[in-house]
Design a protein around this motif. Sequence first.
Motif, PDB file in Angstrom:
ATOM      1  N   LEU A  23       0.829  -1.202   0.000  1.00 40.84           N
ATOM      2  CA  LEU A  23       0.000   0.000   0.000  1.00 40.84           C
ATOM      3  C   LEU A  23       0.865   1.255   0.000  1.00 40.84           C
ATOM      4  N   GLU A  24       2.043   1.164   0.607  1.00 45.30           N
ATOM      5  CA  GLU A  24       2.913   2.332   0.688  1.00 45.30           C
ATOM      6  C   GLU A  24       3.546   2.693  -0.651  1.00 45.30           C
ATOM      7  N   TYR A  25       3.351   1.862  -1.659  1.00 49.07           N
ATOM      8  CA  TYR A  25       3.836   2.180  -2.996  1.00 49.07           C
ATOM      9  C   TYR A  25       2.929   3.205  -3.688  1.00 49.07           C
ATOM     10  N   PHE A  26       1.726   3.403  -3.150  1.00 46.36           N
ATOM     11  CA  PHE A  26       0.706   4.211  -3.809  1.00 46.36           C
ATOM     12  C   PHE A  26       0.614   5.601  -3.184  1.00 46.36           C
ATOM     13  N   LYS A  27       0.396   6.591  -4.032  1.00 46.48           N
ATOM     14  CA  LYS A  27       0.415   7.985  -3.590  1.00 46.48           C
ATOM     15  C   LYS A  27      -0.593   8.247  -2.489  1.00 46.48           C
ATOM     16  N   ASN A  28      -1.778   7.649  -2.590  1.00 47.30           N
ATOM     17  CA  ASN A  28      -2.818   7.925  -1.604  1.00 47.30           C
ATOM     18  C   ASN A  28      -2.431   7.471  -0.208  1.00 47.30           C
ATOM     19  N   PHE A  29      -1.476   6.560  -0.097  1.00 45.29           N
ATOM     20  CA  PHE A  29      -0.968   6.123   1.205  1.00 45.29           C
ATOM     21  C   PHE A  29       0.366   6.779   1.537  1.00 45.29           C
ATOM     22  N   ALA A  30       1.218   6.953   0.527  1.00 48.93           N
ATOM     23  CA  ALA A  30       2.550   7.511   0.769  1.00 48.93           C
ATOM     24  C   ALA A  30       2.494   8.903   1.376  1.00 48.93           C
ATOM     25  N   VAL A  31       1.451   9.662   1.084  1.00 46.50           N
ATOM     26  CA  VAL A  31       1.360  11.024   1.625  1.00 46.50           C
ATOM     27  C   VAL A  31       1.207  11.018   3.142  1.00 46.50           C
ATOM     28  N   TYR A  32       0.837   9.861   3.721  1.00 46.38           N
ATOM     29  CA  TYR A  32       0.694   9.760   5.174  1.00 46.38           C
ATOM     30  C   TYR A  32       1.838   8.979   5.828  1.00 46.38           C
ATOM     31  N   ASP A  33       2.808   8.547   5.031  1.00 46.14           N
ATOM     32  CA  ASP A  33       3.866   7.660   5.521  1.00 46.14           C
ATOM     33  C   ASP A  33       5.091   8.465   5.913  1.00 46.14           C
ATOM     34  N   PRO A  34       5.407   8.564   7.197  1.00 41.85           N
ATOM     35  CA  PRO A  34       6.563   9.375   7.605  1.00 41.85           C
ATOM     36  C   PRO A  34       7.894   8.828   7.099  1.00 41.85           C
ATOM     37  N   THR A  35       7.975   7.532   6.791  1.00 42.78           N
ATOM     38  CA  THR A  35       9.229   6.996   6.257  1.00 42.78           C
ATOM     39  C   THR A  35       9.452   7.404   4.806  1.00 42.78           C
ATOM     40  N   GLN A  36       8.431   8.020   4.191  1.00 37.90           N
ATOM     41  CA  GLN A  36       8.571   8.560   2.840  1.00 37.90           C
ATOM     42  C   GLN A  36       8.298  10.067   2.833  1.00 37.90           C
ATOM     43  N   ALA A  37       8.583  10.715   3.966  1.00 41.84           N
ATOM     44  CA  ALA A  37       8.394  12.162   4.130  1.00 41.84           C
ATOM     45  C   ALA A  37       6.922  12.551   4.109  1.00 41.84           C
TER      46      ALA A  37
END
Length: 715
Positions: free
Chosen positions: A257-271
Amino acid sequence: MPGLSRRRFLATGAAAAGALAVGVRPAAASAAKPRTTYGDIRDIQHVIVLMQENRSFDHYFGTLRGVRGFGDRSTVILPGGYSVFQQPASPPGEPVAQTQYPWPLNEAPTSAYPPDNQPPSSSAGAQNSQGLAHGWDDQHIAWQNGVMNGWLTAKEQARTLGYLTRADIPYHFALADTYTVGDAYHSSALSSTGPNRTYLWSGTIDAQHKFSRFTAYNGGDERGRDLLWETYAETLEAAGVSWRVYQCIDHFDNNGLEYFKNFAVYDPTQAGTPAPGNPLYDKGIERVSQPYTGVSANPDNIAAAIANDIAAGTLPQVSWIVPNRSFCEHPGSAPNNGAYLINAILQALSSDPDVFNSTLVILNYDENDGWFDHVPPPVAPPGTTDEWYREHPHAGSVGAVPIGLGFRVPLILISPWSRGGWVTSEVFDHTSIIQFLERWTGALGKPATCTNISAWRRQVCGDLTHALDFSSPVYGLPDLPPTAATEDPASGSYQPMPVSNAMPVQDPGSRPARPLPYQPNANLDAITLHGDATVRANVSFSNSGVNVARACHFAVYNNAGTTPPHQYTVAAHHSTGVHVTNAVINLGTMPDSGEYDITVLGPNRFLRRYTGSVVRGDTTSQVRAAVTTDNRPVLTFHLVNNRATPVTFTVRQRYYSTGSDKVRVSPRSEGRYVLNPMGPSNGWYDVTVTVSGDGSWSRRYVGHLETGRPSVTGS
């Protein structure tokens, strides 16, 4: 692990863990029937998906009794006449000077390892053997357009043929003995972890560039790519189906899920910026509480989170579990650590018998790493929408190649509806899990439909439902071998080498088999020599019967030539009338003798093999095999003699039954031979037909007659 990518983590190796966290084993789940049952798919209240890492089916279960493993006789023949298990050390197309069979990793003594990297035991060396190359390019080289003779070239060492045994992974074998194992479950892509996990969570890698100009075809993960299409988690959310990802701070970048923009925007390991209260963050990004420390902290914390949600009555309907490197079974880490994780999950579920007895746990693996598997995966015909991809679309680049299916990986279905040591030989891939969830949520009145899965995959890959029996559940947690978490070696880089070179032996015997939704058949209708010295074969395929509900894929191999196999997908025909798909196959230029040798492969050990000569042999005799499965399943051979003189056909049965019969056919006439394999061999047959006057002419038929009812596996 902010700032530490999966690739960098792989390169540096896993850090040593602390002391082992020891917990009290909870009581086994009760065998009592749940309070509410329907006798159908609605009896499932929870689905848990545990995708582990980088193990092929042969690597884990090639020796397991009753599956399509090392004892398989319906196999590819390599150029030069070698068995697919006898892999050449030289690159494809070059003379073969040396070959290597699969070999047990635990046979290498510690003295066979480099002096500066010797394991404490042969078993430890096998458990912690380092991984191999498994990217887009080398996976396609190993596959070799379906010829399957590029393994040693692609992986660059004989370790690709190493396998584990029951002694190495007793817990996994016990699960397979107790529940249902799939021996035709394929990874989704001939590639690495990233694409395969993208398929698991979304059903596509966007080869058609429907959503952006990026195709997620390669790489250890797709973090930072901000993929734009809808994940299945979002589909569940929109349908009102509860879900969650169980993961710790360290998840080895395996949460797709963290590969997708809609989730990555909330992932602190991806800023990204955490957003408590947002369902995508709370369910897809947030980590579980981590009170445990030590060697087993990762599985202990995940299991505790599951147990806490069960106690609170908040276990989601759909869960994905993402462990760290040490427990995801990635080569370099011990499979028995994976066993500890699996057992911890089952024990957590068993804390509430009603939950355990209403849960389906799907254990699968993302891809095969570099480990050998002998079954060529079905691939879509050239040009199939969303199934072919050109890696470098510029002048001078290679053309498009198929994305998948990929090589086989283990699948075990753990539930009351899959108890009994069953085998399902239906073709599945990672999109099959989404298709199952579609069926299940639809039955619950909350349909969650994924629009990303290609039409070809929906035709060929099943939805798991045929592998489950809701009429005869077996409740409760069975006795399984003990497990223990162990600290990884400092490097995890053991590299055992083979000390033997002999065909491996599979444990003998069969297993109960789930029914399959297709009935493959194929016939060589004619073979002709043309003025340009090429030979063409007319082959007809069928997939018809009252129980047929899924398309059937065939591959046609020219064993006497150099052309790659031809791929055909034949639609399902749910009727007793036979619907035939015809194909004219150009076999290329043949030897001066005109000898031909053609193999047709299909699912569940289906095989047809035709040999003879179009120059010196019989070109008029013909055999047409017809499958009848409506009332009393039989296989009828129509023996056609187009000569002006009588011909005697000899029909020999092997393996499942013995004996031979001769059928004399008058000039320009047809004889019949009816085979009923249901009684003596549970529907299995292996028959060779030869003809008088031509020692090169033969027709071999191997397969199983499906009835829509359970059967047994072949041998």
